[in-house]
Design an enzyme around this catalytic site. Structure first.
Site, PDB file in Angstrom:
ATOM      1  N   ILE A   1       4.682   6.359 -10.228  1.00  0.00           N
ATOM      2  CA  ILE A   1       3.964   7.106  -9.995  1.00  0.00           C
ATOM      3  C   ILE A   1       4.186   6.137  -8.352  1.00  0.00           C
ATOM      4  O   ILE A   1       3.540   6.925  -7.139  1.00  0.00           O
ATOM      5  CB  ILE A   1       2.689   5.110  -9.915  1.00  0.00           C
ATOM      6  CG1 ILE A   1       3.577   3.974  -9.815  1.00  0.00           C
ATOM      7  CG2 ILE A   1       2.066   5.209 -11.267  1.00  0.00           C
ATOM      8  CD1 ILE A   1       1.480   3.021 -10.132  1.00  0.00           C
TER       9      ILE A   1
ATOM     10  N   GLY B   1      12.799   2.808  -1.338  1.00  0.00           N
ATOM     11  CA  GLY B   1      14.106   2.511  -1.106  1.00  0.00           C
ATOM     12  C   GLY B   1      14.166   0.473  -1.972  1.00  0.00           C
ATOM     13  O   GLY B   1      15.931   0.879  -2.412  1.00  0.00           O
TER      14      GLY B   1
ATOM     15  N   GLY C   1      13.426   0.210  -5.361  1.00  0.00           N
ATOM     16  CA  GLY C   1      13.044   0.697  -6.206  1.00  0.00           C
ATOM     17  C   GLY C   1      11.774   1.315  -7.218  1.00  0.00           C
ATOM     18  O   GLY C   1      11.123   2.077  -6.005  1.00  0.00           O
TER      19      GLY C   1
ATOM     20  N   VAL D   1       8.632   2.475  -9.359  1.00  0.00           N
ATOM     21  CA  VAL D   1       6.687   1.714  -9.115  1.00  0.00           C
ATOM     22  C   VAL D   1       6.627   2.328 -10.786  1.00  0.00           C
ATOM     23  O   VAL D   1       6.038   3.792 -10.128  1.00  0.00           O
ATOM     24  CB  VAL D   1       5.437   1.907  -8.110  1.00  0.00           C
ATOM     25  CG1 VAL D   1       4.646   0.886  -8.965  1.00  0.00           C
ATOM     26  CG2 VAL D   1       6.789   1.399  -7.064  1.00  0.00           C
TER      27      VAL D   1
ATOM     28  N   LYS E   1       7.348  -2.912 -10.495  1.00  0.00           N
ATOM     29  CA  LYS E   1       8.566  -2.209  -9.877  1.00  0.00           C
ATOM     30  C   LYS E   1       9.680  -2.783 -10.122  1.00  0.00           C
ATOM     31  O   LYS E   1      10.468  -3.969 -11.238  1.00  0.00           O
ATOM     32  CB  LYS E   1       8.437  -3.299  -8.375  1.00  0.00           C
ATOM     33  CG  LYS E   1       9.977  -3.072  -7.441  1.00  0.00           C
ATOM     34  CD  LYS E   1      10.314  -3.221  -6.471  1.00  0.00           C
ATOM     35  CE  LYS E   1       9.316  -3.163  -5.011  1.00  0.00           C
ATOM     36  NZ  LYS E   1       8.877  -3.612  -3.843  1.00  0.00           N
TER      37      LYS E   1
ATOM     38  N   ASP F   1       8.181  -6.558   7.922  1.00  0.00           N
ATOM     39  CA  ASP F   1       7.875  -4.896   6.892  1.00  0.00           C
ATOM     40  C   ASP F   1       6.064  -4.491   7.354  1.00  0.00           C
ATOM     41  O   ASP F   1       5.745  -4.275   6.503  1.00  0.00           O
ATOM     42  CB  ASP F   1       8.577  -4.456   6.095  1.00  0.00           C
ATOM     43  CG  ASP F   1       8.237  -2.933   6.184  1.00  0.00           C
ATOM     44  OD1 ASP F   1       8.480  -2.633   7.031  1.00  0.00           O
ATOM     45  OD2 ASP F   1       8.980  -1.879   5.074  1.00  0.00           O
TER      46      ASP F   1
END
Length: 983
Positions: free
Chosen positions: A670, A674, A676, A678, A692, A805
């Site tokens: 889905i 950067g 991984g 999911v 993930k 982030d």
């Protein structure tokens, strides 16, 4: 007569016996006391006390000094990493001890009132330890001359009255302790012998009393980081012996008093971060100054020309004031000058030429002034320079070639001036440079190929110049490159394929040049790319399918010469404007573009060749399937389940490891990012999970295999992100933070199993074509919930967690549109020792990154606050953080600031999808967003305060909010119009 002689002999014998035996008793008692002290310290630290043995003499013990009769006089055990509880009840039985020095250790527990029994003490140092509780009343220590308790850990009220008996006190050091707030203690003003007074950061409030001028023996006076207010008394000028005066980070006001000119012995003066005003003419008399720190005040007027004659001056920091006029041209030319920062003033005239005359200067910071003239050629040879920042001035001429190649320079920032000429090949010598910022000048010529040898470059900002020629082919050698801004130049030729090797790059902008050729497919392999703007060039050919794998916040290929079908992932209305101006593009799914022909323009020979390849591929795949089935029958299925997995659960699990591993397949994918892939997992009981999957890679980005296990001791970037996310989320329990159920790890890869949030991210709902309209109530609740999640991370965890982030795509929404903070791959816990995070790799996403990253690389909680402020702006305006309409080098923060002119312009910021009845409520949240994105981190509110302000921003509540220096709500008043947003 004989009887008298006998009595005399008996008396003398008894005296001799007493004299011989009593000292032994004393030494025996003192030996036992010192052995008790040794046993009170933890075993791990007793190696420094190896000489303390029962059979030894106390006077031979390390750290022990005895007086003439062999009694313990001094105990000097500072800075030895000792730990344990100090047995003061025992120590103070030493009858002759007058010095106890235990500073800079790891001692803990309470400081008891047994200390009063050490009545002969003249020197007491318990500073820089881990004690707790309040300090006892010690009025019996009347002979004390030196008292060091700074950073000792004591708290609560301090027994100031105890000081009244210590009339001989010369050193009093109580700073860096969380004491109860108190006005300036009058008891201190009676200590006429004081030469050293350290009361920094210990909750002193109110005004500095004029009687401070009576302490005429003072050499050092440090009152920084308190709650002092009012004006600096003129009596400060009576302190003729003063060598250091530290007043920074208070609330002091008024002018520097006229009497300050008498402080001719002063070498270190720091009154920064206050509210001082007026000129600093008094400083012109302080001829022995070594360091002058007056930044972040409201000083105005000229810099005293006398500063140019100061022979000892090595540091000058005057930034963020309102100084005018020129700098003294001889400034810094006498001593081993270290740095100058006069940024953000109204200074004019030329740059003083000789500040690096001695070859010791490290920082030249003069940005945002009105300086004119050229850069003096003397700085081209300043090999010690680490930061050279003169942006936002009116400087001109050609940059001296040596500037580009300074060997230790970390930042070259000459943006927003009128410089001409080229960037020379000297840049190959700048091995330490991280930021090259030259935008908005008149630089010309070609970019030298040697720029690829400046391998520490993180940010290249060359936009809005007249640079021509091709982009250097070796640009891919810059492995740390995060941002490449080349827009609005005269570049030609093709985009280098090697750019795809810059694995850390997040921002690429080459718009408005004359670039030609095809878009390199290698750009699709950049794992952290967030923005890609190649608009208004002459690029041709097809849009590479590889770009479909990117998750971009800004994507613009408009006004080029691209042809062929639009890749399926871009065949949505959201990308219409990003692909406009390319008449050769076609699409079978969206009407904006012309329909693609069935053959997509392929010739008959090409179609035949493709059919032939397809037949061969089919035959080979059939053979492969046959061999695979045969092998499977023989060896069994070699799937993920074949690996050895380690499961760590953080909640009660209702699923098994096999259920998760069976679901890691293409049809359940889905999302990609950067960090991984999911996958969505549907359990047998109907519960949905998100998983993930992170492949462990080596230092070259290659997937690790079992053959590479000897290297597993080294943690790669992906593994560190995985560790960070697990460490952060495993201990967090909060309704607004995504729940991590477990981690599953093997040698080859790692899995994180989360709760599944079916409504995707806030970014999707606000900006993508599949967006679901969000009414204002829902947006407001999302803002409050996300703020509470961040508040928990900053204030509710054992150690504060910095997300690093924060953005709308990392705020996920559940089935009821309740928010969860997610994606903690970059998160950092604040270290217990107070260490600050500092890195050359800029963490975060373009458009959300706080401005201090580019200036200091420092990351803290206030950086998260800035990013959250950007999210609030998204919620209010409906705009993305970076939009073409904002203009070159502009983001949503600068765009909103430019719109704050009157009530109508402020209301125009609000998303037109929000009904008029709710626009005033949206403006309330916009006010909070502006506070969060204040340029100076110290002026941003804490997340705790943000939550409080958002709760106050509900309809019909008070919204005019002022933040004090602690980031707390200081005052609330009714905001009658949006015009109050104007700063």
């Amino acid at each position: 007569m004989s009887n008298a002689c006998s009595y005399r002999q008996l008396f003398l014998s008894l005296c001799l016996l007493f004299c011989l035996t009593f000292p032994c008793c004393v030494k025996s008692d003192e030996l036992q006391i010192l052995l008790t002290l040794k046993s009170a310290l933890n075993k791990s630290s007793t190696d420094v006390l190896d000489s303390w043995e029962a059979a030894g003499s106390v006077c031979s013990f390390n750290g022990i000094t005895c007086n003439g009769d062999g009694s313990v006089k001094e105990i000097e055990l500072s800075n030895l990493k000792l730990t344990g509880v100090l047995p003061l009840d025992s120590i103070c039985q030493l009858q002759s001890v007058d010095k106890l020095s235990f500073g800079y250790n790891l001692l803990y527990g309470a400081i008891t009132d047994d200390l009063n029994n050490c009545s002969k003490l003249q020197y007491l140092d318990l500073g820089n330890n881990l004690f707790s509780g309040s300090f006892p009343e010690i009025s019996s220590l009347s002979e004390l001359r030196y008292l060091y308790l700074n950073g000792s850990g004591i708290s609560g009220p301090f027994p100031w009255k105890s000081l009244e008996t210590m009339t001989n006190l010369t050193v009093l050091s109580l700073g860096d302790n969380p004491l109860d707030r108190t006005p300036f203690p009058n008891e201190i003003l009676k200590l006429k012998q004081l030469s050293w007074l350290y009361l920094a950061n210990c909750s002193i409030e109110g005004e500095i009393p004029p009687a401070i001028g009576d302490l005429t023996e003072l050499i050092d006076l440090e009152l920084q980081m308190n709650y002092l207010s009012g004006e600096l008394p003129s009596e400060i000028g009576n302190l003729h012996k003063l060598w250091q005066l530290e007043l920074y980070s208070n609330g002091l006001t008024g002018k520097l008093p006229v009497g300050m000119r008498n402080l001719t012995s002063l070498e270190y003066f720091d009154a920064s971060d206050n509210n001082f005003e007026g000129d600093i003419s008094e400083v012109g008399y302080l001829t022995n100054l070594v360091s002058l720190q007056l930044f972040e005040n409201q000083f105005r007027g000229q810099i005293p020309p006398e500063l140019g004659e100061f022979k000892k001056l090595v540091n000058v920091s005057l930034y963020t004031n309102m100084f005018t006029g020129p700098l003294p041209q001889k400034l810094g030319s006498w001593a081993d000058f270290n740095y100058i920062d006069v940024s953000e003033n109204l200074l004019s005239g030329p740059i003083p030429p000789d500040m690096c005359k001695k070859g010791t200067m490290t920082k030249l910071l003069m940005l945002q002034n009105r300086f004119t003239g050229e850069i003096p050629t003397t700085y081209a040879n300043c090999a010690s320079l680490k930061r050279f920042r003169v942006s936002n001035n009116s400087l001109s001429g050609i940059v001296p070639a040596g500037i580009w190649g300074l060997p230790q320079v970390d930042i070259i920032d000459i943006a927003y001036n009128q410089f001409e000429g080229p960037i020379t090949s000297d840049i190959k010598n700048a091995k330490e440079i991280g930021i090259l910022s030259t935008q908005y000048n008149r630089l010309s010529g070609e970019l030298p190929e040697e720029i690829s040898e400046a391998t520490s470059l993180v940010t290249i900002e060359l936009n809005n110049n007249q640079i021509s020629g091709e982009i250097p082919r070796g640009i891919g050698e810059l492995k740390s490159l995060s941002s490449l801004q080349l827009q609005n130049n005269r570049l030609s030729g093709s985009i280098p394929e090697s750019l795809g090797s810059c694995a850390s790059i997040s921002n690429v902008n080459m718009a408005n040049n004359s670039l030609s050729g095809r878009i390199p497919s290698s750009l699709g392999s950049l794992p952290t790319l967030n923005t890609l703007d190649l608009s208004r060039n002459e690029l041709s050919g097809r849009i590479p399918e590889s770009l479909s794998s990117l998750k971009l916040n800004l994507f613009d290929l408009s006004y080029n010469r691209l042809t062929g079908p639009v890749p399926q992932s871009f065949s949505v209305e959201a990308y219409n404007s990003s692909l406009a101006g390319n008449p050769g593009l076609c699409s079978s799914t969206i009407q904006y573009f012309k329909k693609c022909p069935p053959d997509s323009g392929m010739s008959k020979s090409v179609r035949t060749l493709i059919v032939c390849f397809a037949v061969v591929a089919l035959l080979l795949s059939s053979l492969g399937c046959f061999l695979y089935l045969r092998r499977t029958e023989k060896d069994g299925d070699r799937s993920l389940k074949e690996e050895s997995w380690d499961v760590k659960s953080f909640h009660v699990l209702t699923f098994t490891e096999d259920e998760i591993l069976d679901s890691i397949k293409q049809e359940n994918l889905i999302g990609k990012g950067g960090s991984g892939n999911v996958y969505k997992v549907m359990l047998a009981n109907g519960v949905e999970l998100a998983v993930k999957h992170i492949w462990n890679t080596d230092s070259h980005g290659r997937r690790k295999s079992r053959s590479s296990t000897p290297m597993l001791g080294r943690r790669t970037g992906k593994e560190k992100e995985f560790d960070a996310e697990v460490q952060t989320l495993s201990s967090i329990r909060h309704v607004n933070v995504v729940k991590l159920y477990c981690s599953i790890t093997s040698e080859d890869s790692s899995l994180l199993v989360y709760e599944y949030l079916r409504n995707g991210s806030l970014w999707d709902r606000l900006h993508m074509s599949q967006k679901m309209e969000l009414d204002w109530d829902t947006r407001y609740e999302i803002a409050v919930g996300a703020a509470k999640g961040l508040e928990y991370l900053h204030h509710g965890c054992e150690r504060p967690v910095i997300h690093r982030d924060v953005k709308s795509s990392n705020i996920l929404l559940d089935e009821f549109l309740k928010p969860r903070i997610a994606d903690f791959g970059l998160a950092k816990m604040v270290q217990a020792n107070g260490g600050k995070d500092s890195t050359h790799v800029i963490a975060g996403t373009h458009g959300y990154i706080a401005p201090e990253y580019g200036y200091t690389y420092k990351v803290n909680e206030k950086s998260d606050v800035y990013s959250f402020g950007v999210v609030l702006m998204e919620l209010v305006s409906g705009k993305r953080p970076i939009e073409p309409e904002f203009g070159d080098n502009k983001d949503i923060v600068s765009w909103i600031c430019s719109k704050i002119q009157n009530k109508e312009s402020v209301l125009s910021i609000v998303d037109p999808r929000i009904p008029v009845a709710f626009k005033e409520d949206a403006v309330k949240v916009l006010k909070i967003a502006i506070l969060c994105t204040t340029k100076l981190p110290a002026l941003r509110p804490t997340m705790r305060t943000v939550v409080q302000m958002l709760q106050e921003a509900e309809p019909c509540k008070l919204v005019g909010i002022v933040i004090n220096k602690d980031g707390e709500v200081k005052k609330k008043e009714t905001m009658e119009s949006a015009e109050k947003l104007n700063p």
